[in-house]
Design a protein around this motif. Structure first.
Motif, PDB file in Angstrom:
ATOM      1  N   PRO A 180     -76.457  -0.252  97.286  1.00  0.00           N
ATOM      2  CA  PRO A 180     -77.161  -0.441  98.566  1.00  0.00           C
ATOM      3  C   PRO A 180     -77.464   0.890  99.236  1.00  0.00           C
ATOM      4  O   PRO A 180     -76.749   1.876  99.044  1.00  0.00           O
ATOM      5  CB  PRO A 180     -76.186  -1.276  99.401  1.00  0.00           C
ATOM      6  CG  PRO A 180     -74.850  -1.076  98.766  1.00  0.00           C
ATOM      7  CD  PRO A 180     -75.097  -0.791  97.322  1.00  0.00           C
ATOM      8  N   ASP A 181     -78.520   0.906 100.012  1.00  0.00           N
ATOM      9  CA  ASP A 181     -78.954   2.084 100.740  1.00  0.00           C
ATOM     10  C   ASP A 181     -78.025   2.323 101.944  1.00  0.00           C
ATOM     11  O   ASP A 181     -77.685   1.392 102.671  1.00  0.00           O
ATOM     12  CB  ASP A 181     -80.398   1.850 101.223  1.00  0.00           C
ATOM     13  CG  ASP A 181     -80.950   3.047 101.951  1.00  0.00           C
ATOM     14  OD1 ASP A 181     -80.906   3.037 103.188  1.00  0.00           O
ATOM     15  OD2 ASP A 181     -81.409   3.986 101.289  1.00  0.00           O
ATOM     16  N   ASP A 182     -77.620   3.582 102.148  1.00  0.00           N
ATOM     17  CA  ASP A 182     -76.679   3.913 103.236  1.00  0.00           C
ATOM     18  C   ASP A 182     -77.218   3.512 104.607  1.00  0.00           C
ATOM     19  O   ASP A 182     -76.473   3.027 105.462  1.00  0.00           O
ATOM     20  CB  ASP A 182     -76.374   5.418 103.236  1.00  0.00           C
ATOM     21  CG  ASP A 182     -75.489   5.818 102.058  1.00  0.00           C
ATOM     22  OD1 ASP A 182     -74.866   4.916 101.462  1.00  0.00           O
ATOM     23  OD2 ASP A 182     -75.428   7.021 101.737  1.00  0.00           O
ATOM     24  N   SER A 183     -78.518   3.727 104.827  1.00  0.00           N
ATOM     25  CA  SER A 183     -79.088   3.414 106.146  1.00  0.00           C
ATOM     26  C   SER A 183     -79.070   1.909 106.402  1.00  0.00           C
ATOM     27  O   SER A 183     -78.867   1.463 107.536  1.00  0.00           O
ATOM     28  CB  SER A 183     -80.519   3.952 106.253  1.00  0.00           C
ATOM     29  OG  SER A 183     -81.350   3.354 105.275  1.00  0.00           O
ATOM     30  N   LYS A 184     -79.260   1.114 105.337  1.00  0.00           N
ATOM     31  CA  LYS A 184     -79.215  -0.349 105.501  1.00  0.00           C
ATOM     32  C   LYS A 184     -77.790  -0.819 105.784  1.00  0.00           C
ATOM     33  O   LYS A 184     -77.574  -1.755 106.564  1.00  0.00           O
ATOM     34  CB  LYS A 184     -79.763  -1.041 104.253  1.00  0.00           C
ATOM     35  CG  LYS A 184     -81.273  -0.934 104.108  1.00  0.00           C
ATOM     36  CD  LYS A 184     -81.758  -1.726 102.915  1.00  0.00           C
ATOM     37  CE  LYS A 184     -83.282  -1.663 102.790  1.00  0.00           C
ATOM     38  NZ  LYS A 184     -83.757  -2.408 101.611  1.00  0.00           N
ATOM     39  N   LEU A 185     -76.818  -0.162 105.153  1.00  0.00           N
ATOM     40  CA  LEU A 185     -75.419  -0.503 105.423  1.00  0.00           C
ATOM     41  C   LEU A 185     -75.063  -0.174 106.875  1.00  0.00           C
ATOM     42  O   LEU A 185     -74.360  -0.941 107.543  1.00  0.00           O
ATOM     43  CB  LEU A 185     -74.489   0.253 104.469  1.00  0.00           C
ATOM     44  CG  LEU A 185     -74.432  -0.252 103.023  1.00  0.00           C
ATOM     45  CD1 LEU A 185     -73.660   0.731 102.150  1.00  0.00           C
ATOM     46  CD2 LEU A 185     -73.793  -1.634 102.945  1.00  0.00           C
ATOM     47  N   LEU A 241     -76.472  -2.797 109.056  1.00  0.00           N
ATOM     48  CA  LEU A 241     -75.659  -4.017 108.965  1.00  0.00           C
ATOM     49  C   LEU A 241     -74.419  -3.892 109.846  1.00  0.00           C
ATOM     50  O   LEU A 241     -74.052  -4.827 110.559  1.00  0.00           O
ATOM     51  CB  LEU A 241     -75.258  -4.281 107.510  1.00  0.00           C
ATOM     52  CG  LEU A 241     -74.317  -5.475 107.276  1.00  0.00           C
ATOM     53  CD1 LEU A 241     -75.013  -6.792 107.620  1.00  0.00           C
ATOM     54  CD2 LEU A 241     -73.828  -5.500 105.827  1.00  0.00           C
ATOM     55  N   GLN A 242     -73.770  -2.717 109.804  1.00  0.00           N
ATOM     56  CA  GLN A 242     -72.578  -2.498 110.626  1.00  0.00           C
ATOM     57  C   GLN A 242     -72.901  -2.659 112.109  1.00  0.00           C
ATOM     58  O   GLN A 242     -72.120  -3.237 112.873  1.00  0.00           O
ATOM     59  CB  GLN A 242     -71.998  -1.107 110.357  1.00  0.00           C
ATOM     60  CG  GLN A 242     -70.811  -0.736 111.251  1.00  0.00           C
ATOM     61  CD  GLN A 242     -69.633  -1.681 111.103  1.00  0.00           C
ATOM     62  OE1 GLN A 242     -68.938  -1.678 110.097  1.00  0.00           O
ATOM     63  NE2 GLN A 242     -69.409  -2.525 112.104  1.00  0.00           N
ATOM     64  N   THR A 290     -76.567  -9.456 105.029  1.00  0.00           N
ATOM     65  CA  THR A 290     -75.839  -8.740 103.977  1.00  0.00           C
ATOM     66  C   THR A 290     -76.665  -8.695 102.696  1.00  0.00           C
ATOM     67  O   THR A 290     -76.747  -7.650 102.029  1.00  0.00           O
ATOM     68  CB  THR A 290     -74.473  -9.405 103.712  1.00  0.00           C
ATOM     69  OG1 THR A 290     -73.755  -9.505 104.941  1.00  0.00           O
ATOM     70  CG2 THR A 290     -73.648  -8.590 102.734  1.00  0.00           C
ATOM     71  N   ARG A 332     -79.840  -8.734 102.551  1.00  0.00           N
ATOM     72  CA  ARG A 332     -80.964  -7.818 102.793  1.00  0.00           C
ATOM     73  C   ARG A 332     -80.568  -6.351 102.646  1.00  0.00           C
ATOM     74  O   ARG A 332     -81.418  -5.491 102.428  1.00  0.00           O
ATOM     75  CB  ARG A 332     -81.554  -8.066 104.187  1.00  0.00           C
ATOM     76  CG  ARG A 332     -82.412  -9.319 104.261  1.00  0.00           C
ATOM     77  CD  ARG A 332     -82.949  -9.519 105.663  1.00  0.00           C
ATOM     78  NE  ARG A 332     -83.590 -10.825 105.796  1.00  0.00           N
ATOM     79  CZ  ARG A 332     -83.877 -11.388 106.962  1.00  0.00           C
ATOM     80  NH1 ARG A 332     -83.587 -10.760 108.089  1.00  0.00           N
ATOM     81  NH2 ARG A 332     -84.455 -12.572 107.003  1.00  0.00           N
ATOM     82  N   THR A 333     -79.284  -6.037 102.813  1.00  0.00           N
ATOM     83  CA  THR A 333     -78.868  -4.644 102.633  1.00  0.00           C
ATOM     84  C   THR A 333     -78.847  -4.255 101.159  1.00  0.00           C
ATOM     85  O   THR A 333     -78.887  -3.082 100.813  1.00  0.00           O
ATOM     86  CB  THR A 333     -77.450  -4.385 103.195  1.00  0.00           C
ATOM     87  OG1 THR A 333     -76.497  -5.126 102.435  1.00  0.00           O
ATOM     88  CG2 THR A 333     -77.350  -4.742 104.648  1.00  0.00           C
TER      89      THR A 333
END
Length: 728
Positions: free
Chosen positions: A498-503, A506-507, A549, A551-552
């Motif tokens: 997963p891409d860091d920016s998407k994670l 999500l957070q 989740t 989508r991330t």
């Protein structure tokens, strides 16, 4: 005064002339243009306009933005780096370009789109806006149109017509000459093909390919969904004819070429309404105490010969499409539901992965190859689940396919129980290796004979489903590993990290509900995602968090370049187990047999192209499937207009809030204009709509009460009125 006004109007200043001239020269940057040619492109021929153009050309030349190649002939000075990207259209004709050359998407104003449409692959150049300091861009060339056919409603005039496309991503209507409307009538829903887009025309020109029917009618809307994504709804005559002439007889000379496993205990476990059974399991206890477990897959490649019209059609489709009320199969019914379906008490040609396994689910030996099998029994998931739960062969009456008490053979029941035991061990190992457990709730509909939705239910995954899943994953993983370790070209199912920016995004959202993720390393990410999915199970925010989740995650796709499968925590993974409904599985079967026969590695480039095609078709099929669910949800809500529903706020934007009803997962929108008790403003930081005077807040995840305001089957849009907050 009047005379002055008239004189002024004849000397109108041409707006945005600098950008327009630069756009003309840069679009055809290898051509030269004089002032007359530019005037013609602008559609002006008066003296004032010509003088403005001549003056502007000299100014741009002085600024060294253009050069005078010959007397009076100008050409753009290219000091700009050109990029390639994909257009993501927004409202009102503006949009963004997604390009590998930039970390962020590049904004494109509507006047810089230059006839590009949503999804097109384009060439563009980027520049920094002086006022805002942000990077924007301009499309300079359309490399490849994403699509040439659109679905829409036709409006007919005396000598011409316009088609108003469905959806909000197509910002222009399509002009159709009256002799190209193909007998369409006013208000019909049609499929139209783009033919041309003249230089000075505001709209592209097209012709009607097919009349789909009247908007709002069930078959019209379902066929429209398929047509929108270029998916077929029937087989061409020559394909059906070819399939009907295939010799389907099981022959002794073919059996002799295969491993004969007809005497091994074999059965299928599928949904109770399944019509094709493309996988079966066999089970045998060996003398040394090991278990021999066969994963048997319909040998589609035996019937689907390369170079035939049948194979060409299957490749083009690449996948079966599962709409709410129908399946659009990859293969004609005589194969998908007949010769290739592993029906009970029938001999079938199969392609198998056979494993010897001990009590700890450790593999001691493996074998791959063509087989012939005989299915002893067919179970619905409910029946297999009853065996697992009761640990007996006496299947309760209410889960029987026939409605009568059904006594499973004791040997079959014992096999199901042992396979369930082994599957649970394999699943524990997989999760321990960092696999992510997505058990997202699936929405299903009870339909009457006219395909009207009369009820909604949720499909959940139980032990019987997971039993089949684990053994299919095992076959897919081991086939991929078997070829991958030989370093030969193969078709993999890959899934990137997963891409860091998407994670991080999500957070931000799940933090609203009190959840925290750990991004320390790959294993901690997958572990905390699993904990998150487990913690939200059964809570009001479950579907929202599950969706966000997913989508991330990166999109799983087919490729010859193996990077492993992040979500499953596998170093090697292929698709081998569903060749009736997925063409990549057919390719995997062919390649596996080719290598088992001692063949050399095939062309990677050729198969990479096939993988890309299969991934694209899978994406379109998924979009069609989602649209059909959305359409059916709206039809369902049409009959519940005067009812109040409890829902969860699933999205907040500056134009309104999205609400998902808890009892049926239908999602609709409450427009901010309809929130009349206050003036509400969007607060991006808090994912909330906040009342200016009352400070009343509607925030992501809040429970609210809504009532249906409007159902639009054509646009697949559901509007709610907000009644208020739900007090638990």
């Amino acid at each position: 005064m009047t005379k002055k006004k008239k004189r002024k109007s004849s000397h109108n200043k041409i707006s945005n002339l600098t950008n327009t001239i630069l756009s003309i020269l840069k679009k055809d940057r290898n051509q030269t243009f004089n002032y007359k040619q530019i005037a013609a492109k602008l559609g002006v021929n008066d003296a004032s306009s010509r003088n403005q153009i001549i003056k502007k050309l000299q100014q741009l030349k002085a600024k060294q933005e253009i050069e005078e190649v010959d007397r009076g002939k100008f050409k753009a000075i290219i000091n700009t780096e050109y990029h390639i990207g994909i257009v993501d259209m927004a409202s009102r004709g503006s949009g963004y370009i997604i390009s590998d050359d930039f970390e962020d998407d590049i904004y494109i104003a509507s006047n810089n789109m230059n006839k590009a449409l949503h999804g097109d692959e384009v060439e563009f150049y980027a520049y920094k806006r002086r006022k805002r300091g942000k990077i924007e861009g301009e499309v300079t060339n359309i490399i490849k149109r994403a699509k040439s056919e659109y679905v829409g409603v036709i409006q007919i005039h005396k000598s011409y017509a316009f088609v108003i496309p469905d959806g909000n991503k197509m910002h222009t209507d399509i002009f159709v000459p009256i002799n190209k409307i193909n007998k369409a009538e006013e208000g019909d829903k049609v499929l139209v093909s783009l033919e041309d887009w003249p230089e000075k025309a505001d709209s592209p020109y097209g012709r009607v390919l097919k009349v789909l029917g009247k908007p709002g009618e069930h078959n019209t809307e379902i066929h429209s969904i398929l047509a929108e994504y270029g998916l077929p709804n029937e087989f061409p005559y020559e394909v059906e004819d070819y399939a009907n002439k295939i010799d389907l007889e099981i022959k002794p000379e073919e059996i002799a070429k295969r491993r004969d496993m007809r005497k091994d205990l074999t059965f299928t476990i599928d949904p109770k309404d399944a019509k094709d059974f493309d996988d079966a399991l066999s089970f045998k206890i060996l003398d040394d105490g090991l278990f021999e477990i066969g994963i048997h897959i319909a040998d589609v490649s035996h019937y689907l010969q390369e170079g035939t019209v049948l194979d060409d059609e299957a490749y083009e489709r690449a996948t079966s499409v599962y709409l709410v009320d129908r399946v659009v199969p990859m293969l004609p019914e005589i194969l998908s539901n007949g010769a290739c379906s592993l029906r009970p008490h029938e001999e079938k040609y199969t392609f198998s992965a056979v494993f010897k396994m001990n009590d700890k689910a450790e593999i001691k030996d493996q074998w791959f190859g063509r087989t012939v099998t005989y299915s002893d029994a067919r179970f619905a998931y409910e029946e297999a689940q009853a065996i697992i739960e009761t640990k007996t062969n006496n299947i309760p009456k209410e889960v029987s396919l026939t409605g009568k008490a059904y006594q499973a053979d004791q040997a079959v029941a014992d096999a199901v129980l042992k396979l369930d035991e082994l599957a649970k061990i394999m699943r524990r190992k997989r999760m321990g290796s960092g696999a992510i457990s997505f058990d997202k709730v699936e929405v299903k509909f009870n339909l009457d004979e006219e395909a009207n939705p009369v009820g909604v239910y949720f499909k959940t995954s139980k032990d019987a489903n997971k039993l089949i899943e684990e053994f299919m994953l095992l076959a897919n993983r081991k086939v991929g590993e078997f070829i991958g370790k030989q370093k030969k070209t193969f078709v993999y199912r890959v899934h990137d990290e997963p891409d860091d920016s998407k994670l991080a995004a999500l957070q931000n959202v799940v933090g609203r509900f009190g959840y925290k993720l750990n991004f320390k390393d790959r294993k901690s990410v997958s572990s905390s995602l699993n904990n998150l999915l487990k913690d939200v199970n059964g809570k009001k925010e479950q579907n929202l968090v599950d969706t966000l989740t997913i989508r991330t995650m990166s999109k799983a796709e087919y490729s010859t370049h193996n990077i492993g499968h992040y979500g499953l925590a596998f170093d090697y993974y292929s698709h081998f187990t569903s060749p009736i409904r997925r063409y990549p599985d057919v390719m995997a079967h062919r390649l596996l047999q080719h290598y088992l026969d001692g063949g050399q590695s095939v062309s990677q480039d050729a198969y990479e192209d096939k993988c890309n095609h299969s991934s694209n078709m899978e994406y379109l099929a998924t979009k069609a499937e989602r649209d059909s669910i959305k359409y059916m949800q709206i039809r369902f809500m049409e009959d519940h207009k005067n009812e109040d529903f409890v829902g969860v706020i699933s999205g907040v934007t500056d134009w309104g809030i999205y609400v998902e009803i808890i009892s049926n997962k239908c999602e609709g929108m409450v427009s901010v204009r309809d929130m009349k008790d206050d003036h509400y403003e969007f607060d991006e930081d808090h994912y909330a709509m906040i009342g200016k005077n009352s400070k009343n807040m509607y925030q992501l995840g809040d429970e609210v009460i809504v009532r249906v305001k409007n159902t639009d089957l054509v646009k697949k849009h559901l509007d709610f009125n907000l009644i208020g907050k739900h007090e638990a």
